[in-house]
Design a protein around this motif. Sequence first.
Motif, PDB file in Angstrom:
ATOM      1  N   LEU A  86      87.913 -14.752  22.058  1.00 55.29           N
ATOM      2  CA  LEU A  86      87.804 -16.082  21.456  1.00 55.29           C
ATOM      3  C   LEU A  86      88.464 -16.052  20.091  1.00 55.29           C
ATOM      4  CD1 LEU A  86      84.066 -16.845  22.287  1.00 55.29           C
ATOM      5  CD2 LEU A  86      86.081 -17.836  23.391  1.00 55.29           C
ATOM      6  N   GLU A  87      89.187 -17.108  19.780  1.00 60.10           N
ATOM      7  CA  GLU A  87      89.793 -17.194  18.453  1.00 60.10           C
ATOM      8  C   GLU A  87      88.731 -17.445  17.406  1.00 60.10           C
ATOM      9  OE1 GLU A  87      92.983 -19.993  18.726  1.00 60.10           O
ATOM     10  OE2 GLU A  87      94.082 -18.753  20.141  1.00 60.10           O
ATOM     11  N   SER A  88      87.696 -18.181  17.775  1.00 62.15           N
ATOM     12  CA  SER A  88      86.511 -18.358  16.939  1.00 62.15           C
ATOM     13  C   SER A  88      85.355 -18.638  17.881  1.00 62.15           C
ATOM     14  CB  SER A  88      86.699 -19.504  15.946  1.00 62.15           C
ATOM     15  OG  SER A  88      86.858 -20.720  16.630  1.00 62.15           O
ATOM     16  N   GLY A  89      84.176 -18.218  17.495  1.00 57.30           N
ATOM     17  CA  GLY A  89      83.013 -18.435  18.344  1.00 57.30           C
ATOM     18  C   GLY A  89      82.693 -19.910  18.478  1.00 57.30           C
ATOM     19  N   PRO A  90      82.128 -20.314  19.617  1.00 58.93           N
ATOM     20  CA  PRO A  90      81.712 -21.702  19.778  1.00 58.93           C
ATOM     21  C   PRO A  90      80.667 -22.066  18.724  1.00 58.93           C
ATOM     22  CG  PRO A  90      81.640 -20.522  21.867  1.00 58.93           C
ATOM     23  CD  PRO A  90      81.871 -19.504  20.790  1.00 58.93           C
ATOM     24  N   PRO A  91      80.497 -23.353  18.426  1.00 60.46           N
ATOM     25  CA  PRO A  91      79.479 -23.755  17.452  1.00 60.46           C
ATOM     26  C   PRO A  91      78.123 -23.155  17.798  1.00 60.46           C
ATOM     27  CG  PRO A  91      80.805 -25.641  18.107  1.00 60.46           C
ATOM     28  CD  PRO A  91      81.206 -24.491  18.990  1.00 60.46           C
ATOM     29  N   GLY A  92      77.481 -22.572  16.817  1.00 64.49           N
ATOM     30  CA  GLY A  92      76.174 -21.960  17.019  1.00 64.49           C
ATOM     31  C   GLY A  92      76.239 -20.540  17.547  1.00 64.49           C
ATOM     32  N   ILE A  93      77.435 -20.063  17.879  1.00 70.44           N
ATOM     33  CA  ILE A  93      77.574 -18.710  18.419  1.00 70.44           C
ATOM     34  C   ILE A  93      78.684 -17.999  17.659  1.00 70.44           C
ATOM     35  CG2 ILE A  93      77.633 -17.353  20.544  1.00 70.44           C
ATOM     36  CD1 ILE A  93      77.425 -19.948  22.086  1.00 70.44           C
ATOM     37  N   ALA A  94      78.636 -18.052  16.372  1.00 71.38           N
ATOM     38  CA  ALA A  94      79.700 -17.488  15.545  1.00 71.38           C
ATOM     39  C   ALA A  94      79.892 -15.998  15.786  1.00 71.38           C
ATOM     40  CB  ALA A  94      79.414 -17.756  14.068  1.00 71.38           C
ATOM     41  N   LEU A  95      78.849 -15.316  16.275  1.00 70.17           N
ATOM     42  CA  LEU A  95      78.953 -13.877  16.519  1.00 70.17           C
ATOM     43  C   LEU A  95      79.858 -13.534  17.694  1.00 70.17           C
ATOM     44  CD1 LEU A  95      75.238 -12.738  16.106  1.00 70.17           C
ATOM     45  CD2 LEU A  95      77.138 -12.335  14.527  1.00 70.17           C
ATOM     46  N   ALA A  96      80.063 -14.471  18.603  1.00 73.40           N
ATOM     47  CA  ALA A  96      80.803 -14.173  19.826  1.00 73.40           C
ATOM     48  C   ALA A  96      82.289 -14.011  19.542  1.00 73.40           C
ATOM     49  CB  ALA A  96      80.586 -15.267  20.859  1.00 73.40           C
ATOM     50  N   GLN A  97      82.817 -12.850  19.888  1.00 71.25           N
ATOM     51  CA  GLN A  97      84.247 -12.587  19.743  1.00 71.25           C
ATOM     52  C   GLN A  97      84.990 -12.753  21.058  1.00 71.25           C
ATOM     53  OE1 GLN A  97      84.377  -8.639  18.064  1.00 71.25           O
ATOM     54  NE2 GLN A  97      84.397  -9.470  15.997  1.00 71.25           N
ATOM     55  N   SER A  98      84.240 -12.789  22.169  1.00 70.64           N
ATOM     56  CA  SER A  98      84.873 -12.925  23.478  1.00 70.64           C
ATOM     57  C   SER A  98      83.919 -13.645  24.416  1.00 70.64           C
ATOM     58  CB  SER A  98      85.254 -11.547  24.026  1.00 70.64           C
ATOM     59  OG  SER A  98      84.114 -10.711  24.107  1.00 70.64           O
ATOM     60  N   GLU A  99      84.472 -14.048  25.560  1.00 68.56           N
ATOM     61  CA  GLU A  99      83.684 -14.811  26.531  1.00 68.56           C
ATOM     62  C   GLU A  99      83.978 -14.327  27.941  1.00 68.56           C
ATOM     63  OE1 GLU A  99      83.010 -19.452  27.932  1.00 68.56           O
ATOM     64  OE2 GLU A  99      84.725 -18.958  26.662  1.00 68.56           O
ATOM     65  N   ILE A 100      82.934 -14.152  28.720  1.00 67.67           N
ATOM     66  CA  ILE A 100      83.098 -13.983  30.157  1.00 67.67           C
ATOM     67  C   ILE A 100      83.082 -15.399  30.711  1.00 67.67           C
ATOM     68  CG2 ILE A 100      82.076 -13.131  32.289  1.00 67.67           C
ATOM     69  CD1 ILE A 100      81.189 -10.656  30.684  1.00 67.67           C
ATOM     70  N   GLU A 101      84.217 -15.814  31.246  1.00 71.01           N
ATOM     71  CA  GLU A 101      84.385 -17.208  31.667  1.00 71.01           C
ATOM     72  C   GLU A 101      83.880 -17.464  33.081  1.00 71.01           C
ATOM     73  OE1 GLU A 101      88.199 -19.007  29.701  1.00 71.01           O
ATOM     74  OE2 GLU A 101      88.695 -17.085  30.642  1.00 71.01           O
ATOM     75  N   THR A 102      84.047 -16.494  33.961  1.00 66.84           N
ATOM     76  CA  THR A 102      83.649 -16.691  35.356  1.00 66.84           C
ATOM     77  C   THR A 102      83.023 -15.428  35.918  1.00 66.84           C
ATOM     78  OG1 THR A 102      85.802 -15.985  36.204  1.00 66.84           O
ATOM     79  CG2 THR A 102      85.511 -18.355  35.831  1.00 66.84           C
ATOM     80  N   LEU A 103      82.122 -15.630  36.854  1.00 66.50           N
ATOM     81  CA  LEU A 103      81.595 -14.562  37.702  1.00 66.50           C
ATOM     82  C   LEU A 103      81.104 -15.235  38.972  1.00 66.50           C
ATOM     83  CD1 LEU A 103      80.735 -11.650  38.346  1.00 66.50           C
ATOM     84  CD2 LEU A 103      78.523 -12.207  37.328  1.00 66.50           C
ATOM     85  N   TYR A 104      81.799 -14.989  40.065  1.00 68.23           N
ATOM     86  CA  TYR A 104      81.423 -15.573  41.349  1.00 68.23           C
ATOM     87  C   TYR A 104      81.518 -14.508  42.425  1.00 68.23           C
ATOM     88  CZ  TYR A 104      82.264 -19.846  38.761  1.00 68.23           C
ATOM     89  OH  TYR A 104      82.240 -20.829  37.801  1.00 68.23           O
ATOM     90  N   VAL A 105      80.501 -14.486  43.291  1.00 69.29           N
ATOM     91  CA  VAL A 105      80.462 -13.567  44.430  1.00 69.29           C
ATOM     92  C   VAL A 105      80.037 -14.386  45.642  1.00 69.29           C
ATOM     93  CG1 VAL A 105      79.382 -11.494  45.403  1.00 69.29           C
ATOM     94  CG2 VAL A 105      79.867 -11.602  42.938  1.00 69.29           C
ATOM     95  N   LEU A 106      80.736 -14.198  46.764  1.00 67.32           N
ATOM     96  CA  LEU A 106      80.373 -14.911  47.989  1.00 67.32           C
ATOM     97  C   LEU A 106      78.934 -14.578  48.388  1.00 67.32           C
ATOM     98  CD1 LEU A 106      83.634 -14.420  50.089  1.00 67.32           C
ATOM     99  CD2 LEU A 106      82.856 -16.519  48.945  1.00 67.32           C
ATOM    100  N   ASP A 107      78.241 -15.567  48.954  1.00 60.91           N
ATOM    101  CA  ASP A 107      76.831 -15.404  49.314  1.00 60.91           C
ATOM    102  C   ASP A 107      76.556 -14.143  50.135  1.00 60.91           C
ATOM    103  OD1 ASP A 107      76.162 -17.706  47.993  1.00 60.91           O
ATOM    104  OD2 ASP A 107      75.631 -18.855  49.782  1.00 60.91           O
ATOM    105  N   ASP A 108      77.361 -13.882  51.145  1.00 55.21           N
ATOM    106  CA  ASP A 108      77.113 -12.735  52.021  1.00 55.21           C
ATOM    107  C   ASP A 108      77.267 -11.391  51.318  1.00 55.21           C
ATOM    108  OD1 ASP A 108      76.598 -14.465  54.094  1.00 55.21           O
ATOM    109  OD2 ASP A 108      78.538 -14.185  55.078  1.00 55.21           O
TER     110      ASP A 108
END
Length: 191
Positions: A86-108
Motif C-alpha cells: 500500500l502506498e499509504s494505509g487506509p483511513p484508520g489503518i495507518a499501520l498497514a503497509q500491505s494488503e491481502i486483496e483476495t483469498l478464494y478456495v473452491l468449496d470442494d
Amino acid sequence: MIRIRRARPADAAAIAAVHVASWRTTYPGILPDAYLAGLSPLRLAASYHRGMTDRRQAAATFVAVAPAGPGDDGPRIVGFSSGRRLESGPPGIALAQSEIETLYVLDDWRDQGIGRRLMRAAAAHLAAVGSRSVMLWVLSANPSRWFYQRLGGRFAAAGTVAVGGRAVPQVALLWSPIEHLLQATARADGA
C-alpha cells in the motif's frame, strides 16, 4: 498433492472461474442476487490478467494447483490469493503497509489447509518486498471471517463497500508485525 505457485497471466481464466464460483456459494443473502448472477468470468479474467502483468506496488497472485482428476484435462486451479504493498494505509489503518486483496478456495477444496498456504504465500511475498504489516478487508457477514481471526487478524477498522448498488458492511483485520501472520500460517511439519 496441492502445489502453491506464483500465478501466470495464462492462469487468469481459471482464477476468474474460482472467483465466480466462490462468490456464488459464499455470498447468497449477503450480496444482491442479481449481482452474483451477473458476475462475468470473462471480465474478471481480463482484470486478473492485467493485474498479473502490472507489477506496481509489488503486486503478486498465487494459485493452488490440484493434480488432474478423473475427467480433468490436466492440473487445475482450485484457489488463489493476491496481495500488494500500500502506498499509504487506509483511513484508520495507518499501520498497514500491505494488503491481502483476495483469498478464494473452491468449496470442494476447503478445510484442507489450502487457504492457510495461500495466505502464507501472499504474506511471505509481502514480507520479502519489505512490508512489516499486512491487512485485509472481509465482509462482516462472510461466514469464513473466523478463519482470518483464527490466524490472529486483529480488528483495525469498520467500513462499507458498495457492491451491486448496495452498501455492504466490512471490517479490516491487521497483522502487525507481518511475522504474526507468517507464524500463524506455518505448519509444524513444514508443509
